[in-house]
Design a protein around this motif. Sequence first.
Motif, PDB file in Angstrom:
ATOM      1  N   SER A  44      -4.560  -4.108  -7.663  1.00 44.61           N
ATOM      2  CA  SER A  44      -4.689  -5.107  -8.717  1.00 44.61           C
ATOM      3  C   SER A  44      -5.666  -4.620  -9.779  1.00 44.61           C
ATOM      4  O   SER A  44      -6.232  -3.535  -9.680  1.00 44.61           O
ATOM      5  CB  SER A  44      -5.192  -6.433  -8.133  1.00 44.61           C
ATOM      6  OG  SER A  44      -6.590  -6.374  -7.870  1.00 44.61           O
ATOM      7  N   THR A  56      -8.111  -6.539  -5.286  1.00 41.88           N
ATOM      8  CA  THR A  56      -7.172  -6.740  -4.182  1.00 41.88           C
ATOM      9  C   THR A  56      -6.699  -5.376  -3.706  1.00 41.88           C
ATOM     10  O   THR A  56      -6.264  -4.544  -4.502  1.00 41.88           O
ATOM     11  CB  THR A  56      -5.972  -7.593  -4.619  1.00 41.88           C
ATOM     12  OG1 THR A  56      -6.444  -8.842  -5.132  1.00 41.88           O
ATOM     13  CG2 THR A  56      -5.043  -7.855  -3.455  1.00 41.88           C
ATOM     14  N   SER A  57      -6.802  -5.154  -2.408  1.00 39.37           N
ATOM     15  CA  SER A  57      -6.449  -3.873  -1.795  1.00 39.37           C
ATOM     16  C   SER A  57      -5.289  -4.072  -0.830  1.00 39.37           C
ATOM     17  O   SER A  57      -5.163  -5.135  -0.214  1.00 39.37           O
ATOM     18  CB  SER A  57      -7.663  -3.302  -1.049  1.00 39.37           C
ATOM     19  OG  SER A  57      -7.335  -2.120  -0.346  1.00 39.37           O
ATOM     20  N   MET A  58      -4.429  -3.065  -0.715  1.00 32.06           N
ATOM     21  CA  MET A  58      -3.321  -3.126   0.231  1.00 32.06           C
ATOM     22  C   MET A  58      -3.636  -2.286   1.461  1.00 32.06           C
ATOM     23  O   MET A  58      -4.011  -1.120   1.354  1.00 32.06           O
ATOM     24  CB  MET A  58      -2.027  -2.621  -0.413  1.00 32.06           C
ATOM     25  CG  MET A  58      -0.802  -2.774   0.488  1.00 32.06           C
ATOM     26  SD  MET A  58       0.733  -2.161  -0.258  1.00 32.06           S
ATOM     27  CE  MET A  58       0.443  -0.376  -0.161  1.00 32.06           C
ATOM     28  N   SER A  63      -0.204  -5.595   4.225  1.00 30.92           N
ATOM     29  CA  SER A  63      -0.929  -6.843   3.985  1.00 30.92           C
ATOM     30  C   SER A  63      -2.010  -6.615   2.930  1.00 30.92           C
ATOM     31  O   SER A  63      -2.422  -5.483   2.669  1.00 30.92           O
ATOM     32  CB  SER A  63      -1.552  -7.360   5.281  1.00 30.92           C
ATOM     33  OG  SER A  63      -2.493  -6.429   5.798  1.00 30.92           O
ATOM     34  N   LEU A  64      -2.451  -7.708   2.328  1.00 29.71           N
ATOM     35  CA  LEU A  64      -3.443  -7.636   1.256  1.00 29.71           C
ATOM     36  C   LEU A  64      -4.806  -8.103   1.752  1.00 29.71           C
ATOM     37  O   LEU A  64      -4.901  -8.906   2.681  1.00 29.71           O
ATOM     38  CB  LEU A  64      -3.002  -8.500   0.074  1.00 29.71           C
ATOM     39  CG  LEU A  64      -1.710  -8.101  -0.633  1.00 29.71           C
ATOM     40  CD1 LEU A  64      -1.338  -9.144  -1.668  1.00 29.71           C
ATOM     41  CD2 LEU A  64      -1.836  -6.723  -1.264  1.00 29.71           C
ATOM     42  N   THR A  83      -3.663 -13.202   0.002  1.00 32.34           N
ATOM     43  CA  THR A  83      -2.234 -13.437  -0.135  1.00 32.34           C
ATOM     44  C   THR A  83      -1.933 -13.838  -1.566  1.00 32.34           C
ATOM     45  O   THR A  83      -2.840 -14.038  -2.383  1.00 32.34           O
ATOM     46  CB  THR A  83      -1.763 -14.540   0.838  1.00 32.34           C
ATOM     47  OG1 THR A  83      -0.339 -14.566   0.860  1.00 32.34           O
ATOM     48  CG2 THR A  83      -2.290 -15.912   0.423  1.00 32.34           C
ATOM     49  N   VAL A  93       0.018  -7.721  -8.971  1.00 32.11           N
ATOM     50  CA  VAL A  93      -0.773  -8.319  -7.899  1.00 32.11           C
ATOM     51  C   VAL A  93      -1.989  -9.025  -8.495  1.00 32.11           C
ATOM     52  O   VAL A  93      -2.687  -8.473  -9.347  1.00 32.11           O
ATOM     53  CB  VAL A  93      -1.227  -7.250  -6.892  1.00 32.11           C
ATOM     54  CG1 VAL A  93      -2.100  -7.853  -5.806  1.00 32.11           C
ATOM     55  CG2 VAL A  93      -0.002  -6.570  -6.270  1.00 32.11           C
ATOM     56  N   LEU A 382       4.823  -4.716   0.163  1.00 30.08           N
ATOM     57  CA  LEU A 382       3.929  -5.801   0.555  1.00 30.08           C
ATOM     58  C   LEU A 382       4.530  -6.650   1.660  1.00 30.08           C
ATOM     59  O   LEU A 382       5.708  -7.007   1.632  1.00 30.08           O
ATOM     60  CB  LEU A 382       3.600  -6.679  -0.658  1.00 30.08           C
ATOM     61  CG  LEU A 382       2.843  -5.998  -1.793  1.00 30.08           C
ATOM     62  CD1 LEU A 382       2.616  -6.984  -2.930  1.00 30.08           C
ATOM     63  CD2 LEU A 382       1.523  -5.438  -1.300  1.00 30.08           C
ATOM     64  N   SER A 391       1.547  -1.510  -8.325  1.00 31.20           N
ATOM     65  CA  SER A 391       0.113  -1.306  -8.547  1.00 31.20           C
ATOM     66  C   SER A 391      -0.151  -1.168 -10.039  1.00 31.20           C
ATOM     67  O   SER A 391       0.734  -0.800 -10.817  1.00 31.20           O
ATOM     68  CB  SER A 391      -0.360  -0.017  -7.862  1.00 31.20           C
ATOM     69  OG  SER A 391      -0.166  -0.052  -6.485  1.00 31.20           O
TER      70      SER A 391
END
Length: 448
Positions: A44, A56-58, A63-64, A83, A93, A382, A391
């Motif tokens: 994000s 926000t990281s994946m 999952s976030l 989420t 995101v 995701l 991204s």
Amino acid sequence: MLRPLWKPSVALAGTLALAGCAGSDAATTPAFPTWHNAQVHVVSRLSEAAGVVTTTSMKPDGSLETVAVRLRDGRRLWAYPATMAGRLPGMGVSAPAIVETGGGEGVVVALDPARKGRWKATLVARDAHSGVQKWTRPVHSSFGPQRCGPYICLSEHTALAKARTVVLDPAGGKPVWKLPGISEVEWSDQARVLLLRLSDDPMVESYELKTGKLQWQQPIEQALGPGVDLSGGWAFGAAGDDLVGYVAPYTDPRTRRLSTFGLFSLRRTDGTINWIRPSVVRVYPSGNPGYAPVVRPVDRQGAYGGFARLDPASGRVVGQVGAADVPGSGWWLAFPERMDKLGFLAHGAKGSVYDLASGRPAPVEEERSWSFCVTDPKPLPLKGQPPGFYSTAALCEYDLATGQRVTTAGPPPAWFTGSTAGWRLWRDEKGALHGINDNTASAPGMYG
């Protein structure tokens, strides 16, 4: 009803390395404080306040999570599951919001997975430094929280007819005031906020933050003309005392008609229109609309012209390359650090470059410029989210004479990263988070 928004056509933390061994490929210590954090996979935009950076990281399983790192050295402070509930893929995101509350303290607000059955998510506020929970608010659907001056702005129930925008006190989550409909924060200070009202008649409105009193409103069609459709996307940026906005074109799949599009400038004090540049598209990569906009005109037949860099204060052309000088195909735009030239990057082959001030060809030998690292990005895998999220893009430096990537590249240019109080922050192509304090003057970056 809001239609799907613009999908960005980009084809258009434990171990932490610091200072000389982290933020630079060189073996010597850099002149400025530099760090990178490879513990995160940033997907994000970034938010910064109170000495904390949040994003926000994946995770590897798709999952976030909301992650907070310390601004001065990039050290990971905390992370919690995140989420999205109701956010449209074309918006990217959602990022957490962070608000400074005084005394060096701050509050990070993000959407956690739902804690109650009938709700789809939970808005959670945490202490920026410790991650300790302060308050929660159940959410049905939302585009995500945003900072608006000393408060938090949230459009909620976005998937329902009763969608509204609420302004929340970050200390306890109490609503301060609210508006019907969906809004997005485009600029704010301690006293007021400028909102883009997302509707069939989109407009920019100014509100007093403490009371919610409407100060002025300006329909976007007043600037660009009838037929505006936000489904193509938009972007805003501050330029001095003005707000520069861009609305992208959108082709209605039923009528095949192209919506109204272009750039315009409003005076933040009263909403007066300063200048307009209708029928131009913003090009990528390029600077923020309020800092270094680069555009390309499109005529009524859909034919593209050349490229022009505009002065965000006046809307005047300060540099351009004519349509006759644009190569046929197979190129990607590239700009040097100062954005005084425009390059056409040909991957693995010799490209070309033009001086923006004169519009004339410039020597391509040893010319280095920045362009997208990836020209065919893949959607993020995701977990539990609809497909189509990407991204935020990363930039890489290229030798235009060879079309090869520069392996000893330094930080991306300020027109891309932006700067706040001397700090510049960005994600690289692998998602790692970087920071450098090189005393660059505060200015918005490509993503705001």
